[in-house]
Write a protein that holds these residues in place. Structure first.
Motif, mmCIF file in Angstrom:
data_model
loop_
_atom_site.group_PDB
_atom_site.id
_atom_site.type_symbol
_atom_site.label_atom_id
_atom_site.label_comp_id
_atom_site.label_asym_id
_atom_site.label_seq_id
_atom_site.Cartn_x
_atom_site.Cartn_y
_atom_site.Cartn_z
ATOM 1 N N LEU A 135 0.814 -1.221 0.000
ATOM 2 C CA LEU A 135 0.000 0.000 0.000
ATOM 3 C C LEU A 135 0.848 1.272 0.000
ATOM 4 C CD1 LEU A 135 -2.944 -0.775 2.463
ATOM 5 C CD2 LEU A 135 -3.140 -0.163 0.051
ATOM 6 N N ALA A 136 2.126 1.165 0.391
ATOM 7 C CA ALA A 136 2.964 2.358 0.541
ATOM 8 C C ALA A 136 3.017 3.232 -0.721
ATOM 9 C CB ALA A 136 4.368 1.952 0.994
ATOM 10 N N PRO A 137 3.300 2.667 -1.918
ATOM 11 C CA PRO A 137 3.340 3.533 -3.113
ATOM 12 C C PRO A 137 1.992 4.185 -3.427
ATOM 13 C CG PRO A 137 4.339 1.378 -3.548
ATOM 14 C CD PRO A 137 3.620 1.270 -2.252
ATOM 15 N N THR A 138 0.906 3.521 -3.039
ATOM 16 C CA THR A 138 -0.430 4.050 -3.338
ATOM 17 C C THR A 138 -0.662 5.382 -2.645
ATOM 18 O OG1 THR A 138 -1.201 1.761 -3.472
ATOM 19 C CG2 THR A 138 -2.880 3.460 -3.379
ATOM 20 N N VAL A 139 -0.103 5.541 -1.452
ATOM 21 C CA VAL A 139 -0.260 6.807 -0.722
ATOM 22 C C VAL A 139 0.306 7.964 -1.533
ATOM 23 C CG1 VAL A 139 0.336 8.053 1.383
ATOM 24 C CG2 VAL A 139 -0.160 5.616 1.491
ATOM 25 N N TRP A 140 1.444 7.731 -2.160
ATOM 26 C CA TRP A 140 2.092 8.770 -2.967
ATOM 27 C C TRP A 140 1.252 9.087 -4.206
ATOM 28 C CZ3 TRP A 140 8.110 8.504 -3.963
ATOM 29 C CH2 TRP A 140 8.575 9.793 -4.218
ATOM 30 N N GLY A 215 -3.715 0.089 -5.380
ATOM 31 C CA GLY A 215 -2.709 0.875 -6.093
ATOM 32 C C GLY A 215 -2.981 0.944 -7.586
ATOM 33 N N ALA A 216 -3.390 -0.182 -8.173
ATOM 34 C CA ALA A 216 -3.681 -0.206 -9.610
ATOM 35 C C ALA A 216 -4.840 0.725 -9.942
ATOM 36 C CB ALA A 216 -4.015 -1.635 -10.042
ATOM 37 N N GLY A 217 -5.867 0.729 -9.092
ATOM 38 C CA GLY A 217 -7.007 1.615 -9.313
ATOM 39 C C GLY A 217 -6.616 3.078 -9.217
#
Length: 554
Positions: A135-140, A215-217
């Motif tokens: 989930l970490a990259p999704t926050v960015w 993240g993909a969404g």
């Protein structure tokens, strides 16, 4: 006359744009509810425990880094565009992107490098670290996404935001289920080869697959908005060249404006949303002290992945109702018409109860059939949670609507204060239920209901004080409750009768739900609680009214 017509057009456009966003929100929520069902069936209760825990940390990171960006950017951009300060609007976009880069990177780093700490030391679920890191990259990504959504909203259109939300959730649903299934099965093969099944490793990787979908969404939505922005960039550049305002704000001033717009939203949002994180951490700690930490992940997965999923379905209606309520109450408040404010408040609370009360009764009566229809495996705990906790639907629905009323009459701080007071009382009740009454995971179910009860009581007192509002009981509570009781009996009877002949839980449940809707809607009309034209305002009400007329029940 021209000014009045222009004002009407602006108000009409505001209503249309708000309706577009509200409709998209409902669609997104329903898609989110739908894909969680196969997720639960694939990764199991334990996997959903890791999944839910990871999302608690993720949501707090979003609140601190990007949750307030759409509101802040849209507010600042719209104000500059109203003054035809096109260059300043562009500067706000660049400054906001800079903030998103810094805040998003910091939040992503905290989650990535702190995943093991959060999983082991805070929630006592070491395997939750897998889902946290994915989930970490999704926050960015979400930080940049928030800026672009806010920019388009500031330019007066909600369509890009609404479309991006729908695309985001569709991709999220497909990838979450697919990735969750693939990673779960691959990890399970490894477990079988090593003879280490039952340790939760495959459940943890399944949960990580589910978070990959998030993240993909988000990335899909970001690419969609970025493409729109690039297509509109030439016209934006032309506007900036025509800027004759003579005013050019420094980036320092813009950053300060962003900061003082973002911080109040963050404070209020954290108070509202920290509840689930505290619940997760405190209950995990309680189970650890009681020597029952091994069973907590599965129980938490049942609570978040099954019980909460079911009660969120009817509550989605209340959230949509509250979104549409704020402008109407605010309009009445702007002209100081307390009679209109009281009338709209009464109407909103009544509609919330008309939906929530039968939903709670239906979930209680059909708890077993519904859980067994949607979820595979042993659902005994989920069924008990649904029976004992269905009352939360009523109190959360009413608290959501009364929050909107207070926001609409410009008492923005009161819901925050009430949420803080309710949170403290809720946590005290949680500890009391766990340690004194030894209720285990059901401590969370009952404390969750009490949080909503406290919010309802505090909001009701404030509304009564400011609007001199007295709650009407007959049509709002008593008649819907009576109709719901009859409906519950009819639903249970139809289910038992159909199951006796078909032995099919699916057919029996669907026919029981259909019978419940018919009986309840007809009783509301016959009791004078809901007029036919009012029924048409409820989602699906027009179709239901048509069925009644075809059956000559009206």
């Amino acid at each position: 006359m021209e000014t009045r017509n222009s004002r009407r057009k602006q108000e009409s456009n505001f209503v249309i744009q708000g309706s577009i966003l509200a409709a998209a929100s409902i669609i997104v929520r329903l898609i989110g509810i739908a894909y969680r069902i196969p997720m639960v069936n694939i990764i199991g209760d334990e996997g959903m425990g890791y999944y839910g825990t990871a999302f608690n940390v993720y949501n707090i990171a979003l609140l601190l880094s990007s949750y307030s960006l759409p509101l802040a950017v849209s507010k600042l951009v719209s104000a500059r565009l109203a003054g035809k300060q096109y260059r300043n609007a562009g500067r706000i976009l660049r400054a906001a992107l800079g903030y998103a880069t810094a805040a998003g990177a910091a939040a992503a780093a905290v989650i990535w490098f702190g995943a093991d700490f959060f999983a082991r030391e805070v929630f006592f679920m070491p395997y939750a670290a897998f889902a946290l890191r994915t989930l970490a990259p999704t926050v960015w990504i979400m930080a940049y996404l928030g800026v672009l959504r806010g920019y388009f909203q500031g330019r007066g259109t909600m369509v890009p935001t609404a479309a991006s939300q729908i695309f985001e959730q569709i991709v999220n649903a497909v990838v979450s289920v697919a990735a969750g299934s693939v990673l779960f099965n691959e990890a399970l093969k490894v477990e079988i080869l090593k003879g280490e099944t039952g340790l939760g490793y495959s459940n943890a990787w399944g949960a990580a697959g589910g978070t990959i979908g998030t993240g993909a969404g988000a990335f899909t939505a970001f690419l969609f908005l970025l493409l729109l922005f690039l297509l509109c960039r030439k016209s934006m550049k032309r506007q900036q060249r025509r800027d004759r305002s003579g005013s050019l704000q420094s980036y320092g001033a813009i950053v300060r404006a962003l900061f003082f717009t973002i911080v109040p939203v963050i404070v209020s949002s954290v108070i509202y949303n920290v509840n689930s994180v505290l619940d997760n951490g405190i209950l995990a700690y309680n189970f650890e002290l009681a020597g029952r930490s091994g069973e907590f992940a599965a129980l938490w997965g049942i609570y978040t992945g099954k019980y909460h999923l079911l009660i969120n379905v009817p509550m989605a209606m209340s959230n949509a109702l509250s979104s549409s309520l704020i402008p109407s109450v605010a309009q009445a408040a702007a002209v100081g018409d307390k009679r209109m404010m009281r009338a709209r408040t009464a109407s909103a609370i009544r509609f919330a109860c008309v939906i929530a009360i039968p939903s709670a009764v239906g979930l209680t009566v059909l708890a077993g059939p519904i859980n067994n229809l949607l979820f595979s495996g042993d659902n005994a705990t989920a069924i008990q949670m649904t029976i004992f906790g269905s009352l939360a639907v009523v109190f959360y629905s009413v608290s959501t609507v009364t929050n909107a009323v207070l926001q609409g009459i410009d008492k923005m701080r009161l819901p925050i204060i009430h949420a803080l007071i309710s949170l403290v009382l809720h946590l005290g009740a949680l500890e009391l239920f766990f340690y004194v009454f030894d209720l285990g995971i059901y401590s969370m179910v009952y404390a969750n209901i009490l949080f909503a009860v406290f919010m309802c009581v505090l909001n009701a007192a404030a509304i009564r004080r400011f609007l001199k509002y007295r709650q009407e009981l007959k049509k709002t509570i008593l008649l819907p409750a009576a109709a719901s009781a009859v409906m519950g009996g009819a639903a249970f009877g139809v289910y038992r009768a159909v199951f006796l002949f078909t032995k099919s839980n699916g057919i029996s449940t669907i026919l029981a739900v259909f019978a419940a809707i018919l009986v309840y809607g007809l009783l509301l009309i016959k009791l004078g609680c809901l007029e036919p034209e009012e029924l048409q305002r409820i989602p699906g009400g027009t179709r239901l009214l048509s069925v009644f007329r075809r059956l000559r029940l009206m």
